[in-house]
Design an enzyme around this catalytic site. Structure first.
Site, short mmCIF file in Angstrom:
data_model
loop_
_atom_site.label_atom_id
_atom_site.label_comp_id
_atom_site.label_asym_id
_atom_site.label_seq_id
_atom_site.Cartn_x
_atom_site.Cartn_y
_atom_site.Cartn_z
N HIS A 205 1.74 -43.81 -6.34
CA HIS A 205 0.54 -43.44 -6.63
C HIS A 205 0.17 -41.83 -7.06
O HIS A 205 -0.96 -41.43 -7.37
CB HIS A 205 -0.62 -43.84 -6.00
CG HIS A 205 -0.79 -43.17 -4.47
ND1 HIS A 205 -1.79 -42.27 -4.36
CD2 HIS A 205 0.05 -43.30 -3.54
CE1 HIS A 205 -1.77 -41.94 -2.95
NE2 HIS A 205 -0.60 -42.67 -2.41
N GLY B 140 4.78 -43.80 0.46
CA GLY B 140 5.52 -42.67 0.85
C GLY B 140 5.56 -42.51 2.05
O GLY B 140 6.63 -42.02 2.84
N CYS C 11 -6.40 -36.83 2.98
CA CYS C 11 -6.34 -37.51 4.07
C CYS C 11 -7.25 -36.72 5.34
O CYS C 11 -7.42 -37.40 6.24
CB CYS C 11 -4.74 -37.53 4.45
SG CYS C 11 -3.79 -38.49 3.17
#
Ligand code: PLP
Length: 403
Positions: free
Chosen positions: A201, A72, A325
């Site tokens: 994912h 992505g 993240c």
């Protein structure tokens, strides 16, 4: 119920067994290069075509308007790079303060190199104000990039209205739909959307594969230069097994979308109502209704989210404090901060994101552990100031309305 209750599907999803089965032949006997002219190559080419078809069915678009990418992040980066190549006199990009780092960090990188990037603020619900967006669009604006659904809060943007506005103003529109595809109806060709990013994912395909929808007749300059793969739009020998996996995941999502969304919503509502009953001072972060059905981002006043995360991990519950993240960084989530939460409120937040295989007993087990952990952490705090911020929605109030 397994030993671990995984409630972090917005971070990543497990690979569906059917997805894995479809991939294995392309890691074993069908190893041909899709560009080769002999049969081994043709088998691979057919598999790539089929995967593109399956993804196109999920998105209700034409297969030739999809290009496979490495993830992505690459899809997002490719859009910025491409639009900046369109017109030297239009080098202004508008995005929001709550995007994923794959947009924000790239925007900051470009800003350091002289490209003008506007990061629009959001309201308390995590949504962009359309009038504000309209005012921010200038004659040199080339692109508006606004995510379909937020990874931390699940908040859904008003994509039809935003896309319409961009069309009226004659600017290109990109949406990062990485969190929405497979969890909501996402049909880019039915709206004036020029670019849309997808990641495998997040929908039960493996990590390291993504896709980009490019509207027909939209100029696109490749991000990766080299071979002529992906209609000359993305060079590099295709990651065949993962692309096949993404195709299978897309087919499964097409078949199961309404049912899995309904089931997740039902469990998520039960989850939130039970917490409202069992604990005080729990607030929903984000729009109470315009959210992905699987996502619950909650502030538990008086606790430290990172400490709760660890204690829950000890008890076999996987969730997230802020986005995956940013875990490890001490900064409060940029998304929650942009929505106006104080540092303390942001730090007391946990994100629970359900998946298609989450069961009622998973949720009931997690609820028991969450109540235990929050109660324990609060008992260690000498005095917990009750939230008196009336702009925050008490979870109890939302729960009561939903009854
Ligand atoms: N955009 C959003 C909204 C995401 O949640 C993520 C991943 O967390 C990405 C982009 C990046 O996708 P990938 O991990 O495939 O690079």
């Amino acid at each position: 119920m397994s030993d671990v209750v995984y409630l972090d599907h917005n971070a990543t999803t497990p690979v569906d067994p059917e997805v894995l089965d479809s991939m294995l032949p392309f890691l074993k006997q069908n190893y041909g290069n899709a560009s080769s002219a002999y049969r081994l190559g043709k088998t691979t080419r057919l598999a790539l075509d089929q995967a593109r078809q399956e993804l196109a069915q999920l998105l209700r678009c034409q297969p030739e308007h999809l290009i496979f990418t490495g993830n992505g992040t690459e899809a997002n980066n490719a859009v910025f790079a491409s639009v900046l190549d369109t017109d030297p006199d239009r080098q202004h990009i508008i995005t929001t303060a709550v995007e994923h780092s794959a947009i924000i960090k790239h925007g900051e990188y470009l800003a350091k190199r002289g490209i003008e990037i506007t990061f629009l603020p959001v309201d308390r619900n995590g949504q962009v104000d359309l009038d504000r967006l309209a005012k921010a669009i200038r004659s040199d604006t080339i692109l508006v990039s606004i995510m379909w659904a937020n990874n931390e809060t699940g908040v859904i943007s008003d994509i039809p209205a935003i896309a319409e506005l961009c069309q009226q103003k004659n600017v290109l529109f990109h949406t990062d739909a990485v969190q929405a595809v497979g969890k909501a109806e996402v049909y880019p060709s039915e709206l004036p959307i020029h670019f849309l990013s997808i990641s495998g994912h997040k929908l039960y395909a493996p990590k390291g594969v993504g896709a980009l929808y490019v509207r027909p007749r939209t100029r696109f300059t490749p991000y990766l230069h080299g071979g002529s793969q992906e209609f000359n739009k993305r060079a590099g020998t295709e990651n065949v097994a993962s692309i096949v996996g993404l195709g299978t995941a897309a087919r499964l999502a097409t078949e199961n979308l309404p049912l899995s969304v309904q089931a997740m919503q039902h469990l998520r509502d039960h989850f939130e109502k039970t917490l409202a009953r069992e604990l005080e001072n729990v607030e929903i972060n984000g729009h109470p209704q315009q959210r992905l059905a699987n996502t619950s981002n909650l502030s538990f006043a008086g606790i430290d989210g990172e400490a709760a995360l660890m204690l829950l991990d000890d008890r076999g519950i996987c969730c997230s404090a802020g986005s995956a993240c940013t875990t490890g960084s001490l900064k409060p989530s940029h998304v929650l901060s942009a929505m106006g939460l104080t540092t303390e409120q942001a730090r007391s937040s946990l994100r629970f994101s359900l998946g298609k295989n989450t069961t009622q007993s998973d949720i009931d087990h997690a609820l028991q552990k969450i109540v235990e952990v929050v109660t324990k952490l609060r008992s260690l705090q000498p005095k917990m100031a009750p939230s008196n911020d009336s702009s925050l929605r008490s979870l109890a109030a939302v729960g009561a309305r939903a009854e």
